[in-house]
Design a protein around this motif. Structure first.
Motif, PDB file in Angstrom:
ATOM      1  N   SER A   1       0.829  -1.208   0.000  1.00  0.00           N
ATOM      2  CA  SER A   1       0.000   0.000   0.000  1.00  0.00           C
ATOM      3  C   SER A   1       0.863   1.257   0.000  1.00  0.00           C
ATOM      4  O   SER A   1       0.580   2.217  -0.729  1.00  0.00           O
ATOM      5  CB  SER A   1      -0.916  -0.012   1.219  1.00  0.00           C
ATOM      6  N   TRP A   2       1.904   1.266   0.800  1.00  0.00           N
ATOM      7  CA  TRP A   2       2.785   2.437   0.848  1.00  0.00           C
ATOM      8  C   TRP A   2       3.506   2.637  -0.473  1.00  0.00           C
ATOM      9  O   TRP A   2       3.685   3.771  -0.917  1.00  0.00           O
ATOM     10  CB  TRP A   2       3.804   2.295   1.968  1.00  0.00           C
TER      11      TRP A   2
ATOM     12  N   LEU B   1       3.399   6.025  -3.287  1.00  0.00           N
ATOM     13  CA  LEU B   1       4.567   6.820  -3.705  1.00  0.00           C
ATOM     14  C   LEU B   1       4.333   7.544  -5.024  1.00  0.00           C
ATOM     15  O   LEU B   1       4.905   8.613  -5.246  1.00  0.00           O
ATOM     16  CB  LEU B   1       5.806   5.930  -3.814  1.00  0.00           C
ATOM     17  N   ARG B   2       3.526   6.995  -5.887  1.00  0.00           N
ATOM     18  CA  ARG B   2       3.306   7.630  -7.187  1.00  0.00           C
ATOM     19  C   ARG B   2       2.583   8.966  -7.044  1.00  0.00           C
ATOM     20  O   ARG B   2       2.655   9.805  -7.926  1.00  0.00           O
ATOM     21  CB  ARG B   2       2.551   6.705  -8.109  1.00  0.00           C
ATOM     22  N   TYR B   3       1.896   9.185  -5.927  1.00  0.00           N
ATOM     23  CA  TYR B   3       1.204  10.449  -5.733  1.00  0.00           C
ATOM     24  C   TYR B   3       2.142  11.553  -5.221  1.00  0.00           C
ATOM     25  O   TYR B   3       1.766  12.716  -5.170  1.00  0.00           O
ATOM     26  CB  TYR B   3       0.052  10.277  -4.757  1.00  0.00           C
ATOM     27  N   MET B   4       3.341  11.191  -4.827  1.00  0.00           N
ATOM     28  CA  MET B   4       4.308  12.181  -4.330  1.00  0.00           C
ATOM     29  C   MET B   4       4.949  12.967  -5.463  1.00  0.00           C
ATOM     30  O   MET B   4       5.379  14.091  -5.263  1.00  0.00           O
ATOM     31  CB  MET B   4       5.395  11.491  -3.505  1.00  0.00           C
TER      32      MET B   4
END
Length: 71
Positions: free
Chosen positions: A62-63, A67-70
């Protein structure tokens, strides 16, 4: 789909924990490790250990997807 993946990961991790616990010498701590109480304790330890590993793996997945949204 997410629920199915979580169930499968949990079952695989519990199975792996059961397999790993086969090498532990329970006779050092338990009077009769081959009896029903010893087997039940073995099962409970496998479920607890497997669930902890499964939660870690599912959280990690999930984490990593977040990461792609960062960027």
């Amino acid at each position: 789909m997410n629920g199915m993946v979580s169930m499968m990961v949990s079952l695989v991790c519990i199975g792996l924990a059961w397999w790993a616990l086969q090498s532990v010498k329970f006779d050092l701590w338990i009077r009769n490790p081959k009896g029903p109480q010893g087997r039940l304790l073995h099962l409970f330890l496998a479920v607890v250990l497997g669930r902890f590993v499964a939660v870690f793996l599912l959280d990690y997945i999930s984490w990593s997807q977040m990461l792609r949204y960062m960027f």
